[in-house]
Design a protein around this motif. Structure first.
Motif, PDB file in Angstrom:
ATOM      1  N   HIS A   1      12.475   2.800   0.796  1.00  0.00           N
ATOM      2  CA  HIS A   1      13.647   2.604   1.894  1.00  0.00           C
ATOM      3  C   HIS A   1      13.935   0.719   1.569  1.00  0.00           C
ATOM      4  CE1 HIS A   1       8.936   3.293   3.955  1.00  0.00           C
ATOM      5  NE2 HIS A   1      10.217   4.609   4.586  1.00  0.00           N
ATOM      6  N   ALA A   2      15.302   1.876   2.469  1.00  0.00           N
ATOM      7  CA  ALA A   2      16.472   0.572   1.204  1.00  0.00           C
ATOM      8  C   ALA A   2      15.792  -0.976   1.977  1.00  0.00           C
ATOM      9  CB  ALA A   2      18.134   1.491   1.939  1.00  0.00           C
TER      10      ALA A   2
ATOM     11  N   THR B   1       1.252  -1.254   0.108  1.00  0.00           N
ATOM     12  CA  THR B   1      -0.352   0.242  -0.105  1.00  0.00           C
ATOM     13  C   THR B   1       0.767   1.330   0.024  1.00  0.00           C
ATOM     14  OG1 THR B   1      -0.215   0.309   2.912  1.00  0.00           O
ATOM     15  CG2 THR B   1      -1.799  -1.141   1.372  1.00  0.00           C
ATOM     16  N   TYR B   2       1.021   1.820   0.998  1.00  0.00           N
ATOM     17  CA  TYR B   2       1.726   2.687   1.537  1.00  0.00           C
ATOM     18  C   TYR B   2       3.224   2.628   0.520  1.00  0.00           C
ATOM     19  CZ  TYR B   2       4.632   6.180   3.717  1.00  0.00           C
ATOM     20  OH  TYR B   2       5.181   7.746   4.004  1.00  0.00           O
ATOM     21  N   CYS B   3       4.143   2.048   0.573  1.00  0.00           N
ATOM     22  CA  CYS B   3       5.213   1.975  -0.786  1.00  0.00           C
ATOM     23  C   CYS B   3       5.330   1.451  -1.660  1.00  0.00           C
ATOM     24  CB  CYS B   3       6.467   0.872   0.270  1.00  0.00           C
ATOM     25  SG  CYS B   3       7.065   1.837   1.767  1.00  0.00           S
ATOM     26  N   LYS B   4       3.856   1.092  -2.230  1.00  0.00           N
ATOM     27  CA  LYS B   4       4.421   0.594  -3.846  1.00  0.00           C
ATOM     28  C   LYS B   4       4.396   1.332  -4.934  1.00  0.00           C
ATOM     29  CE  LYS B   4       1.547  -2.555  -6.582  1.00  0.00           C
ATOM     30  NZ  LYS B   4      -0.291  -3.122  -6.130  1.00  0.00           N
ATOM     31  N   GLY B   5       5.203   1.016  -5.843  1.00  0.00           N
ATOM     32  CA  GLY B   5       5.710   1.726  -6.680  1.00  0.00           C
ATOM     33  C   GLY B   5       7.097   2.521  -6.420  1.00  0.00           C
ATOM     34  N   ALA B   6       7.309   3.401  -5.590  1.00  0.00           N
ATOM     35  CA  ALA B   6       7.941   4.177  -5.444  1.00  0.00           C
ATOM     36  C   ALA B   6       8.365   4.795  -4.503  1.00  0.00           C
ATOM     37  CB  ALA B   6       7.529   6.212  -5.689  1.00  0.00           C
ATOM     38  N   CYS B   7       9.126   3.729  -3.959  1.00  0.00           N
ATOM     39  CA  CYS B   7      10.249   3.211  -1.992  1.00  0.00           C
ATOM     40  C   CYS B   7      10.929   3.368  -2.113  1.00  0.00           C
ATOM     41  CB  CYS B   7       9.148   2.147  -1.679  1.00  0.00           C
ATOM     42  SG  CYS B   7       9.465   1.359  -0.013  1.00  0.00           S
TER      43      CYS B   7
ATOM     44  N   SER C   1      18.898  -6.282  -2.582  1.00  0.00           N
ATOM     45  CA  SER C   1      20.074  -7.594  -3.750  1.00  0.00           C
ATOM     46  C   SER C   1      19.410  -8.506  -3.066  1.00  0.00           C
ATOM     47  CB  SER C   1      21.049  -7.012  -4.335  1.00  0.00           C
ATOM     48  OG  SER C   1      22.101  -7.227  -3.303  1.00  0.00           O
ATOM     49  N   ALA C   2      19.508  -9.691  -4.031  1.00  0.00           N
ATOM     50  CA  ALA C   2      19.196 -11.259  -3.819  1.00  0.00           C
ATOM     51  C   ALA C   2      20.862 -11.573  -3.509  1.00  0.00           C
ATOM     52  CB  ALA C   2      19.154 -11.955  -4.805  1.00  0.00           C
TER      53      ALA C   2
END
Length: 87
Positions: free
Chosen positions: A75-76, A67-73, A81-82
């Protein structure tokens, strides 16, 4: 606290944890407001408390990502990365 856990997150997390809803950590996290003080529980309850807390935070973080972070987050920790195996 930053994940802004909701009552629904708490209930879903307890169900996901595999810990009985009547166990002390489950009851504590589902209270309104939640009761924190898991370190004060008997040592036999610490594993249950850990399972409940991790599950509740996973549910809440997933909700926030969707919700809040969908698309343009920015937060590192949402963009790690894997992991690569080091010799």
């Amino acid at each position: 606290m930053q994940v802004h856990i909701t009552a629904a997150d708490r209930r879903a997390g307890v169900m996901r944890s595999g810990v009985k809803p009547t166990a002390n950590p489950s009851v504590m996290i589902c209270m309104d407001p939640p009761r924190y003080g898991f370190t004060g529980l008997p040592s036999a309850e610490h594993i249950k408390a850990f399972r409940v807390l991790v599950s509740v935070f996973a549910v809440a973080d997933t909700r926030r990502r969707e919700t809040y972070c969908k698309g343009a987050c920015g937060h590192a920790w949402h963009n790690l990365s894997a992991a690569t195996e080091q010799p």
